[in-house]
Every structure is written in structure tokens, then in C-alpha cells.
Write an enzyme that holds these catalytic residues in place. Structure first.
Site, mmCIF file in Angstrom:
data_model
loop_
_atom_site.group_PDB
_atom_site.id
_atom_site.type_symbol
_atom_site.label_atom_id
_atom_site.label_comp_id
_atom_site.label_asym_id
_atom_site.label_seq_id
_atom_site.Cartn_x
_atom_site.Cartn_y
_atom_site.Cartn_z
ATOM 1 N N HIS A 76 0.823 -1.213 0.000
ATOM 2 C CA HIS A 76 0.000 0.000 0.000
ATOM 3 C C HIS A 76 0.858 1.264 0.000
ATOM 4 C CE1 HIS A 76 0.391 0.972 4.383
ATOM 5 N NE2 HIS A 76 0.402 -0.333 4.550
ATOM 6 N N ASP A 78 -0.241 4.492 1.020
ATOM 7 C CA ASP A 78 -0.492 5.530 2.018
ATOM 8 C C ASP A 78 0.272 5.268 3.307
ATOM 9 O OD1 ASP A 78 -2.201 3.249 2.523
ATOM 10 O OD2 ASP A 78 -3.301 4.496 3.967
ATOM 11 N N ASP A 137 6.067 1.482 6.503
ATOM 12 C CA ASP A 137 4.742 0.877 6.389
ATOM 13 C C ASP A 137 3.914 1.720 5.414
ATOM 14 O OD1 ASP A 137 2.361 -0.441 6.794
ATOM 15 O OD2 ASP A 137 2.015 0.378 8.792
ATOM 16 N N GLU A 171 -4.918 1.965 2.789
ATOM 17 C CA GLU A 171 -4.898 0.774 3.632
ATOM 18 C C GLU A 171 -4.923 1.148 5.106
ATOM 19 O OE1 GLU A 171 -3.045 -2.559 5.995
ATOM 20 O OE2 GLU A 171 -2.450 -0.453 5.804
ATOM 21 N N GLU A 172 -4.238 2.229 5.452
ATOM 22 C CA GLU A 172 -4.106 2.603 6.859
ATOM 23 C C GLU A 172 -5.421 3.048 7.485
ATOM 24 O OE1 GLU A 172 -1.760 1.873 8.588
ATOM 25 O OE2 GLU A 172 0.113 1.884 7.455
ATOM 26 N N HIS A 375 3.979 3.738 12.475
ATOM 27 C CA HIS A 375 3.008 4.800 12.745
ATOM 28 C C HIS A 375 3.518 5.899 13.665
ATOM 29 C CE1 HIS A 375 -0.716 2.085 11.695
ATOM 30 N NE2 HIS A 375 0.278 1.987 10.825
#
Length: 403
Positions: A76, A78, A137, A171-172, A375
Site C-alpha cells: 500500500h 499511504d 509501512d 490501507e491505513e 506509525h
């Protein structure tokens, strides 16, 4: 500079934060900047690539063996809205000494807080400068897929079946697979390259739901409020106290589920509180949702219909859809072992695009990238592990599964 690292550094400097408050796809237009870059790169590699109006990027690579099933690789674009991804300034640490890392004058990644750091001694790692997240991520996953595809195309001795590439937005915020075109992707199975530490291989994830609770109070001047004021914030706190305290994220691990308060906004007059609900067990998951509803009913009986509980499912445990196809898990294990990596098969305490894709008819386990502490400002990635992930992706493609 190593091509893998060069790609990763380029990707993380493109801001792609998603926004759960947006109803558009992608949720933020800035994600299209990376989508355009990846589309161009795939075409330059000679991949049949295209993007759609929702910002998804797809690629088809014709194999040189015809009796193989078609395999997809997905990551992903984002980054999580938990922290800024604007002006990311990565720091490369070669031959890491396994000790505390000063991100800047204020923030330090400490070994006593993150013991896994000792296992990265001697490796090349990439960290943040302490002011943003890193974006490993899942831009590490994107860089891994792109590098693996390029190396396969440049290897005249590599034999593989048809391959598919997919890069998703949002996705997040739990919407990465919502508009994924499984039919056009046309793969028999796929892997999300979106895991963490070296060797992670996951085909189980949480069942997930979100609960939004609206509480109506009654605001009266506090000097004359006896027997009339109803403080909605106090009811919210009472509700939270009725949930099992040992089922909060900070007290759980492994297969243990939780209730997690993610926001609270209120006044005496009205309060909104939101939770995410997680559990690997479908039965325990349903029990948790039912418990929250019953607490709402109890408080309504106590205070007079002031609490509204709205719960919506987000995704489910992909184990149910993957266990009939365990050959794809075994393929990933074999590919890791061939790369000199010990597979660590475990249940992820989260969700991936693969969970929804598995329920959309595309079985999709999750493979490591080498990232940690996602994150936030303490995020980092091991370049050594990323290189092993590249080998793993290539091995999956070349070992394959016969039709």
C-alpha cells in the site's frame, strides 16, 4: 547507493498520508503523486501497467513458464494519519552498534524500551529524524516488490509464471482493498508485502469492528443543577469503566483481543466516544460487540435512553479463507528458507489489505518487510531484512505453484 535503498528513500519523501474523514478514493489526492511515480517506473521496467480513477496501480508481467499459477504481490502507498509524513528526513545508520539511537536532541529510541534493537546490531538501518514517521509501512514493501521485479527481469536464467503487481491507497484507514479490482488483477493468489520483522509470515489476523457511541446529556447551570444535570462525559467514563480493564491493548498480546478507545470528544451536553474492537476468535469477537451493546442498554435503563451505540464490522480473520489453500503458505516458507530466513508463522495483531482480499476471492497471506515501530517517530527499517524480502519475493516467483 544500493538501488533498493535509493527507491525506498525516494518513496518515503513523497507524502501520502491518508484521511479517514474523507469519503473520496483515494482519501487524499497526494497519494496520486506516488501512484504516478510507480506507474511510470513499472512501465519503464517493461511491465504492462495501468492505474484507475481511484488511484490503484496494477501491473501484469508475462511469465516464461506456462504451467504455473499466477501470483500477485501487493503493497500500500499511504501512510498512517497517526503522525505527519511531510518532509520525511531519513537517517541511514550503517553497522548499527545495537545501542540507543538519538533521533534528535529531544527523542531517543532506547534499547530498554525496544529490546529488538539488540538483534539489529551490525545491520544497516534507516530511522526517522524524530519529527515524522518514516513510511516503511508500507513503502518498504513497495521498494521490495519493485526491486524484486527488476531483478527478475534482468536475470536471463530466472524461470517464473505470470506475475501481478498491485499498489493500493488508503490501507491505513481500512479501505485499501475496498475498490481493488480482483477480476482485472487476475491472480490465483497473492501476498501482501506489509509485515514487520525478518521472517514474519502471517495468514491470521484480527476480526475488526469500530464502535461509535453517542451520549446525550443535559446541561444545567452547576449552581442549580441538583437532580437535573446529566453529564454526558461522566456517562462516557462510566461506560469505559465497565469494559474489562485487562482487555485493553496495553495489557494484551498474541491471540488476546481488546477494546481500544481511539477518541473522545465531549461536553456536559453531548459526548462522542469511539472504540476499535479486535479479536482473532470469531466467537470472542461477537461476544465483545454484544457486551458493548449490553452496556449501552444498561446505561440507557439507568439514565433514560441517552446512549446510542453504533457498531460496524471492518474486516475479518483471513485464516478462514487461506486454510483451504495452505500450499501458498508453504510456498512462502520454502521461499524464505531458500533465502536463508527462518519463517516465523504467527497471527498478526492487526489487519492488512490481504484480509479483505482473501474474502474477495484472492487468498493473500502477509510477508515481512523488516520494519518496526510503525506509525510514529520511532519507526525504523532494516535494510538487511529488506534485501532478504527481495530474495523471498523472487523465490516465491521462481519456485511457484504448478497448475
Amino acid at each position: 547507493m544500493d538501488k533498493l535503498v535509493e527507491r525506498f528513500l525516494k518513496y518515503v519523501k513523497i507524502e501520502t498520508t491518508s484521511d479517514e474523514n474523507s469519503s473520496e478514493t483515494p482519501s487524499t489526492k497526494i497519494q496520486l503523486n506516488l501512484a504516478k511515480e510507480l506507474l511510470n517506473e513499472l512501465k519503464e521496467l517493461g511491465v504492462d501497467a495501468w492505474s484507475d480513477e481511484n488511484g490503484y496501480v496494477y501491473g501484469k508481467l508475462k511469465g516464461n513458464i506456462s504451467n504455473r499459477k499466477t501470483i500477485g504481490f501487493i503493497s500500500h502507498m499511504d501512510t498512517a494519519p497517526d503522525m505527519s509524513a511531510k518532509n520525511v528526513n531519513p537517517h541511514i545508520i550503517e553497522d548499527y552498534d545495537g545501542k540507543d539511537i538519538a533521533l534528535n536532541d529531544e527523542f531517543i529510541t532506547r534499547v530498554n524500551e525496544f529490546p529488538f534493537l539488540e538483534n539489529l546490531k551490525g545491520q544497516t538501518i534507516i530511522t526517522t529524524d524524530g519529527t515524522t514517521l518514516l513510511g516503511a509501512d508500507d513503502k518498504a514493501g513497495i521498494a521490495i516488490i519493485m526491486t524484486a521485479i527488476e531483478e527478475l527481469l534482468n536475470d536471463n536464467n530466472a524461470s517464473y509464471g505470470d506475475l501481478r503487481i498491485g499498489f493500493t491507497p488508503d490501507e491505513e484507514i481500512g479501505r485499501g482493498a475496498d475498490k481493488f479490482n480482483v477480476s482485472d488483477f487476475d491472480a490465483d493468489f497473492a501476498y501482501t508485502i506489509d509485515g514487520g520483522k525478518l521472517g514474519e509470515l502471517e495468514y491470521e489476523n484480527f476480526n475488526a469492528a469500530r464502535a461509535d457511541i453517542f451520549i446525550q446529556g443535559k446541561n444545567v447551570h452547576p449552581g442549580s443543577s441538583k437532580d437535573t444535570m446529566v453529564n454526558s462525559m461522566a456517562i462516557a467514563l462510566e461506560l469505559d469503566s465497565m469494559l474489562p480493564i485487562n482487555e485493553r491493548p496495553q495489557f494484551t498480546e498474541g491471540y488476546e483481543g481488546f477494546f481500544h478507545m481511539i477518541s473522545i470528544d465531549g461536553s456536559v451536553e453531548e459526548t462522542k466516544v469511539s472504540y476499535i474492537i479486535r479479536d482473532h476468535s470469531k466467537e470472542k469477537f461477537e461476544f465483545k460487540k454484544d457486551l458493548l451493546k449490553k452496556i449501552g442498554e444498561f446505561l440507557n435503563h439507568k439514565y433514560g435512553d441517552r446512549v446510542e451505540v453504533e457498531i460496524r464490522d471492518e474486516y475479518f480473520n483471513m485464516k478462514e479463507k487461506i486454510t483451504p489453500h495452505m500450499e501458498i503458505v508453504e510456498l512462502a516458507k520454502e521461499a524464505m528458507e531458500k533465502a536463508g530466513v527462518t519463517p516465523l508463522v504467527e497471527a498478526t495483531r492487526g489487519g492488512t489489505d490481504g484480509s479483505k482480499l482473501s474474502y474477495m476471492g484472492l487468498p493473500c497471506p502477509n510477508v515481512f518487510t523488516g520494519g518496526y515501530n510503525y506509525h510514529g517517530r520511532y519507526e525504523l527499517v532494516s535494510v538487511d531484512a529488506m534485501k532478504k524480502a527481495v530474495e523471498t519475493v523472487k523465490n516465491i516467483a521462481t519456485i511457484g505453484v504448478e497448475v
